[in-house]
Design a protein around this motif. Structure first.
Motif, short mmCIF file in Angstrom:
data_model
loop_
_atom_site.label_atom_id
_atom_site.label_comp_id
_atom_site.label_asym_id
_atom_site.label_seq_id
_atom_site.Cartn_x
_atom_site.Cartn_y
_atom_site.Cartn_z
N GLU A 11 41.37 31.05 35.86
CA GLU A 11 40.64 31.69 37.13
C GLU A 11 41.83 32.26 37.98
O GLU A 11 41.67 33.26 38.84
CB GLU A 11 39.92 30.79 37.54
CG GLU A 11 38.93 31.34 38.78
CD GLU A 11 38.32 32.62 38.53
OE1 GLU A 11 38.03 33.28 39.24
OE2 GLU A 11 37.57 32.90 37.64
N GLN A 12 42.86 31.44 38.20
CA GLN A 12 44.03 31.91 39.20
C GLN A 12 44.45 33.07 38.41
O GLN A 12 45.02 34.03 39.21
CB GLN A 12 45.00 30.73 39.01
CG GLN A 12 44.42 29.63 39.81
CD GLN A 12 45.70 28.60 39.69
OE1 GLN A 12 46.53 28.49 38.93
NE2 GLN A 12 45.46 27.40 40.48
N ARG A 14 43.20 35.62 36.84
CA ARG A 14 41.74 36.59 36.99
C ARG A 14 42.01 37.05 38.27
O ARG A 14 42.14 38.31 38.69
CB ARG A 14 40.59 36.00 36.88
CG ARG A 14 40.26 36.13 35.22
CD ARG A 14 38.63 35.78 34.98
NE ARG A 14 38.65 35.35 33.69
CZ ARG A 14 38.50 34.33 33.10
NH1 ARG A 14 38.63 33.31 33.63
NH2 ARG A 14 38.39 34.29 31.66
N ARG A 15 42.25 36.14 39.40
CA ARG A 15 42.32 36.33 40.70
C ARG A 15 43.40 37.03 41.17
O ARG A 15 43.28 38.02 41.68
CB ARG A 15 42.02 35.09 41.76
CG ARG A 15 40.84 34.56 41.88
CD ARG A 15 40.56 33.72 42.95
NE ARG A 15 41.67 32.42 42.86
CZ ARG A 15 41.58 31.15 42.42
NH1 ARG A 15 40.30 30.91 41.85
NH2 ARG A 15 42.28 30.39 42.34
N ARG A 19 43.40 40.95 42.40
CA ARG A 19 43.73 41.13 43.83
C ARG A 19 43.94 42.59 44.55
O ARG A 19 44.51 43.19 43.94
CB ARG A 19 45.05 40.01 44.33
CG ARG A 19 45.38 40.07 45.79
CD ARG A 19 46.57 39.37 46.03
NE ARG A 19 46.21 38.03 45.61
CZ ARG A 19 46.84 37.11 45.05
NH1 ARG A 19 47.88 37.47 44.44
NH2 ARG A 19 46.49 35.89 44.81
#
Length: 81
Positions: A11-12, A14-15, A19
């Motif tokens: 998830e990190q 993906r973020r 961004r």
């Protein structure tokens, strides 16, 4: 690492990929190796396994997310000229 830790790391990534505006980020492995993602076109996640592919000047790297220690966005991103 536990499965939950891996999911958080995915998830990190993906973020960081999505961004806006995009900022280059590092994928740091437990052994100290780091891969700089300079542009969102140079990183891809697989949906069926825990792999990330990162492209750089040396080619493409297949990264097992179970080996990722940290996702870091440097405070001062390199500026393109």
């Amino acid at each position: 690492m536990k499965g939950a830790d891996t999911m958080a790391t995915l998830e990190q990534v993906r973020r960081a990929m999505h961004r806006q505006p995009f900022r280059p980020f590092l994928i740091k492995l437990a052994d100290g190796t780091a891969y700089l993602v300079k542009h969102p076109d140079f990183v891809a996640l697989t949906h069926r396994s825990e792999l990330v592919f990162v492209g750089d000047d040396e080619g493409f790297h297949e990264i097992d997310m179970r080996l990722v220690a940290e996702i870091e966005t440097p405070s001062s991103a390199p500026k393109s000229s």
